[in-house]
Design an enzyme around this catalytic site. Sequence first.
Site, PDB file in Angstrom:
ATOM      1  N   GLU A 103       0.833  -1.224   0.000  1.00 38.75           N
ATOM      2  CA  GLU A 103       0.000   0.000   0.000  1.00 38.75           C
ATOM      3  C   GLU A 103       0.867   1.274   0.000  1.00 38.75           C
ATOM      4  O   GLU A 103       0.536   2.278   0.628  1.00 38.75           O
ATOM      5  CB  GLU A 103      -1.025  -0.033   1.133  1.00 38.75           C
ATOM      6  CG  GLU A 103      -1.959  -1.233   0.953  1.00 38.75           C
ATOM      7  CD  GLU A 103      -3.271  -1.163   1.662  1.00 38.75           C
ATOM      8  OE1 GLU A 103      -3.732  -0.050   1.950  1.00 38.75           O
ATOM      9  OE2 GLU A 103      -3.855  -2.231   1.895  1.00 38.75           O
TER      10      GLU A 103
HETATM   11  N1  CAA Z   1      -6.265  11.638  -4.200  1.00 41.62           N
HETATM   12  C1  CAA Z   1      -6.763  11.944  -5.400  1.00 41.62           C
HETATM   13  N2  CAA Z   1      -6.010  12.099  -6.507  1.00 41.62           N
HETATM   14  C2  CAA Z   1      -4.687  11.964  -6.363  1.00 41.62           C
HETATM   15  C3  CAA Z   1      -4.074  11.655  -5.123  1.00 41.62           C
HETATM   16  C4  CAA Z   1      -4.935  11.507  -4.007  1.00 41.62           C
HETATM   17  N3  CAA Z   1      -4.479  11.179  -2.809  1.00 41.62           N
HETATM   18  N4  CAA Z   1      -2.759  11.573  -5.304  1.00 41.62           N
HETATM   19  C5  CAA Z   1      -2.518  11.825  -6.610  1.00 41.62           C
HETATM   20  N5  CAA Z   1      -3.687  12.062  -7.230  1.00 41.62           N
HETATM   21  C6  CAA Z   1      -3.894  12.414  -8.636  1.00 41.62           C
HETATM   22  C7  CAA Z   1      -3.145  13.681  -8.994  1.00 41.62           C
HETATM   23  O1  CAA Z   1      -3.882  14.817  -8.644  1.00 41.62           O
HETATM   24  C8  CAA Z   1      -2.963  13.525 -10.471  1.00 41.62           C
HETATM   25  O2  CAA Z   1      -4.158  13.864 -11.134  1.00 41.62           O
HETATM   26  P1  CAA Z   1      -4.247  15.217 -12.048  1.00 41.62           P
HETATM   27  O3  CAA Z   1      -3.195  15.086 -13.125  1.00 41.62           O
HETATM   28  O4  CAA Z   1      -5.639  15.191 -12.549  1.00 41.62           O
HETATM   29  O5  CAA Z   1      -3.955  16.334 -11.090  1.00 41.62           O
HETATM   30  C9  CAA Z   1      -2.807  12.027 -10.638  1.00 41.62           C
HETATM   31  O6  CAA Z   1      -3.331  11.415  -9.468  1.00 41.62           O
HETATM   32  C10 CAA Z   1      -1.370  11.620 -10.826  1.00 41.62           C
HETATM   33  O7  CAA Z   1      -0.668  12.103  -9.707  1.00 41.62           O
HETATM   34  P2  CAA Z   1       0.880  12.393  -9.748  1.00 41.62           P
HETATM   35  O8  CAA Z   1       1.204  13.281 -10.900  1.00 41.62           O
HETATM   36  O9  CAA Z   1       1.277  12.835  -8.394  1.00 41.62           O
HETATM   37  O10 CAA Z   1       1.433  10.937 -10.107  1.00 41.62           O
HETATM   38  P3  CAA Z   1       2.873  10.328  -9.915  1.00 41.62           P
HETATM   39  O11 CAA Z   1       2.981   9.279 -10.932  1.00 41.62           O
HETATM   40  O12 CAA Z   1       3.908  11.380  -9.856  1.00 41.62           O
HETATM   41  O13 CAA Z   1       2.851   9.673  -8.432  1.00 41.62           O
HETATM   42  C11 CAA Z   1       2.130   8.374  -6.575  1.00 41.62           C
HETATM   43  C12 CAA Z   1       1.750   9.256  -7.754  1.00 41.62           C
HETATM   44  C13 CAA Z   1       1.700   9.093  -5.317  1.00 41.62           C
HETATM   45  C14 CAA Z   1       3.599   8.052  -6.483  1.00 41.62           C
HETATM   46  C15 CAA Z   1       1.297   7.114  -6.822  1.00 41.62           C
HETATM   47  O14 CAA Z   1       1.677   6.500  -8.025  1.00 41.62           O
HETATM   48  C16 CAA Z   1       1.358   6.131  -5.706  1.00 41.62           C
HETATM   49  O15 CAA Z   1       0.723   6.313  -4.652  1.00 41.62           O
HETATM   50  N6  CAA Z   1       2.088   5.010  -5.917  1.00 41.62           N
HETATM   51  C17 CAA Z   1       2.082   3.903  -4.974  1.00 41.62           C
HETATM   52  C18 CAA Z   1       1.017   2.944  -5.339  1.00 41.62           C
HETATM   53  C19 CAA Z   1       0.702   2.024  -4.209  1.00 41.62           C
HETATM   54  O16 CAA Z   1       0.487   2.444  -3.083  1.00 41.62           O
HETATM   55  N7  CAA Z   1       0.606   0.750  -4.545  1.00 41.62           N
HETATM   56  C20 CAA Z   1       0.203  -0.221  -3.559  1.00 41.62           C
HETATM   57  C21 CAA Z   1      -0.541  -1.309  -4.252  1.00 41.62           C
HETATM   58  S1  CAA Z   1      -2.023  -1.761  -3.530  1.00 41.62           S
HETATM   59  C22 CAA Z   1      -1.646  -2.884  -2.336  1.00 41.62           C
HETATM   60  O17 CAA Z   1      -0.535  -3.026  -1.879  1.00 41.62           O
HETATM   61  C23 CAA Z   1      -2.877  -3.575  -1.906  1.00 41.62           C
HETATM   62  C24 CAA Z   1      -2.742  -4.880  -1.264  1.00 41.62           C
HETATM   63  O18 CAA Z   1      -3.212  -5.882  -1.791  1.00 41.62           O
HETATM   64  C25 CAA Z   1      -2.244  -4.934   0.148  1.00 41.62           C
END
Ligand code: CAA
Length: 380
Positions: free
Chosen positions: A363
């Site tokens: 996550e």
């Molecule tokens: N809420 C709503 N929208 C959001 C947001 C949030 N918290 N965070 C980002 N966004 C939106 C941004 O506003 C952007 O949209 P717009 O272009 O319309 O403004 C879009 O998402 C892309 O955001 P970024 O440009 O910031 O994207 P990025 O590629 O630079 O990085 C990141 C984003 C935060 C690194 C994201 O990719 C991330 O959280 N990565 C980790 C993913 C993760 O947690 N994976 C876990 C897998 S699930 C799991 O483990 C489940 C399980 O089974 C236990």
Amino acid sequence: MNFELTEEHLMIQKAARDFANNELLPGVIERDENATYPAEQMKKMADLGFLGMMVDPKYNGGGMDTISYVIAMEEISKIDSSCSVAMSVNNSLVCWGLERYGTEEQKQKYLTKLATGEYLGAFCLSEPEAGSDATQQRTTAIESGDHYILNGTKNWITNGGAADIFLVIAQTHPEKRHKGINVFIVDCNWPGVTVAAKERKMGIRASYTNSILFNDVKVPRENRIGEDGFGFSFAMKTLSGGRIGIASQALGIASGAYELSLAYSKERTAFGKPISKHQAIAFKLADMATEIEAARMLVYHAAWLKDEGQNFDLASSMAKLFASEVAMKTTVEAVQVHGGYGYTKEYHVERLMRDAKITQIYEGTSEIQRIVISRAILSD
Ligand code: CAA
């Protein structure tokens, strides 16, 4: 500012603690050793209402606040994180997302069963080439009449082998990048859905973690959640809540290791006195207690913000980052306090140490949390 838990919170804490000690503790070592899914224990968790704690009672949920949920997660994670991760995914990633963003029809059809544990849910975001970099989705959902045709592979799916319902994130309009991503409710029994082999893991060994393959799966349009292109935003918003769940799991792992260390240090003697009377051990216990309390404050604060309807993205990332680092550090020290015994299965702390590691990874890794936190504090 009131730091006291309510009567209801204390009751939930006791119920979760009793359940963990009476139903999860017996057999937890064997289930870990043999990587046996806790089917019977999950059924009991469902009967006690732990799988849909925050869902509105009109959809068969417990109608509780997030603080109640993190309290229960902490108690269950002290004993068995294979169960608590399944609980966390169902509550925070599946039920919450569906309740917040689903249609009334979707809620009646799926949420009412997910909240009682009749169905178990899984959240399918990660892919072989899209883990931390979650916008790089390769799974496609191509519109075809009143359906979408879903193709792709998802990795590291918690609950994969036991889930009835998958929330699947997929790319619908590749040219729109993350704005072309959607999320779909997919039934595990639909043609073209294959659950691949269970991963062999270091920790949370009894839980299911699988790859899921989707091959020309026909998904009705009404199973898309939200407006066209809402899928990536859905994933991010849902993960923010999920991170509170994993932070509380990490808190529970740390607390469990600390409680075992405290008890052991009072019983075990060396050089003519209990080892707790030696400063080398007493100071380790002092650090553990302090850091766990700090983690608890962060976790409760994130949960409180969520309950208050305020933005909790930054708070949940801080809570997850800090609590998971505390879990890792505390469990390593707990093994040290137990000495040679800590290195054996019977004393539980080696399992807690292995379980702690994943809280720094799933996550959103600790590095991803630092990205989220640094962007938030540096934004104008
Ligand atoms: N809420 C709503 N929208 C959001 C947001 C949030 N918290 N965070 C980002 N966004 C939106 C941004 O506003 C952007 O949209 P717009 O272009 O319309 O403004 C879009 O998402 C892309 O955001 P970024 O440009 O910031 O994207 P990025 O590629 O630079 O990085 C990141 C984003 C935060 C690194 C994201 O990719 C991330 O959280 N990565 C980790 C993913 C993760 O947690 N994976 C876990 C897998 S699930 C799991 O483990 C489940 C399980 O089974 C236990």
